[in-house]
Enzyme design. Sequence first.
Site, short mmCIF file in Angstrom:
data_model
loop_
_atom_site.label_atom_id
_atom_site.label_comp_id
_atom_site.label_asym_id
_atom_site.label_seq_id
_atom_site.Cartn_x
_atom_site.Cartn_y
_atom_site.Cartn_z
N CYS A 81 0.88 -1.16 0.00
CA CYS A 81 0.00 0.00 0.00
C CYS A 81 0.92 1.21 0.00
O CYS A 81 1.62 1.46 0.98
CB CYS A 81 -0.91 0.04 1.23
SG CYS A 81 -1.83 1.60 1.31
N CYS A 83 -0.45 4.14 2.64
CA CYS A 83 -0.64 3.96 4.08
C CYS A 83 -0.39 2.50 4.43
O CYS A 83 0.73 2.04 4.29
CB CYS A 83 -2.02 4.44 4.53
SG CYS A 83 -3.36 4.15 3.39
N SER A 84 -1.39 1.78 4.88
CA SER A 84 -1.13 0.40 5.28
C SER A 84 -2.34 -0.48 4.99
O SER A 84 -2.62 -1.41 5.72
CB SER A 84 -0.78 0.34 6.77
OG SER A 84 -1.83 0.91 7.54
N CYS A 85 -3.05 -0.19 3.91
CA CYS A 85 -4.19 -1.03 3.54
C CYS A 85 -3.70 -2.47 3.37
O CYS A 85 -2.66 -2.71 2.76
CB CYS A 85 -4.82 -0.53 2.24
SG CYS A 85 -5.46 1.17 2.36
#
Length: 238
Positions: free
Chosen positions: A137, A140-142
Amino acid sequence: MGEGTRRSFLKAAATAAGAAANADLVSAQGPGPDQALEHQAVPSDLTLRVKSLESLLVEKGLVDRAALDALIDTMEHKVGPRNGARVVARAWVDPAYKKRLLENAPSAIAELGYTSGQGEHTLVVENGPTVHNLIVCTLCSCYPWTVLGLPPVWYKSAPYRSRAVIDPRGILREFGMQLSDEVEVRVWDSTAELRYLVLPERPAGTETMTEEQLAALVTRDAMVGVAKVTLPASGGTP
Ligand SMILES: [Co+2]
């Protein structure tokens, strides 16, 4: 403080850590609020409160950071990715299930009892002899947390997020994977609405293994695409 009190502090902190870690999944970690909003909302007031509480508890010596890390490690390596491993193993032994998984992952994953309830879509991408898929991602941190649990720290790190796109082969080398030039590397950039799960290649020599034994071989890293599934060294289980 008394042992009972200390225990309740630890329990509360552990709950807070779990909440903080979960909150990470729905909070922005991107380069800036504007960009991050493309993927996810900014941290909620609750998220910030939980993070502050965790920091304070650690700072005051009321909880041990290592204990929190151990808890999160359990979530990352044992609880969460075991779901994904079961999905992968089922796909390996059941061609009809694999077809459903590649066509409609949320539905096929729900067949095994794993649902997110958040409405985001998941796409399963299949590795093969000539194709290797890698998940990132970039903002971000999907992460497909329904099947993989919490994202590891490196997944959320700026170097991984940028280099996975710019230099995927370099990243894979650092994870110990040498791919030949004939193998095409496909990088999938996750979003809040669309997450990815890698279906790794079933290793040779596993023809007689049960679905359960196969699931035990499947690692989180293999389902993110930074590793292959391998057989344990001879003499080990299964
Ligand atoms: Co994201």
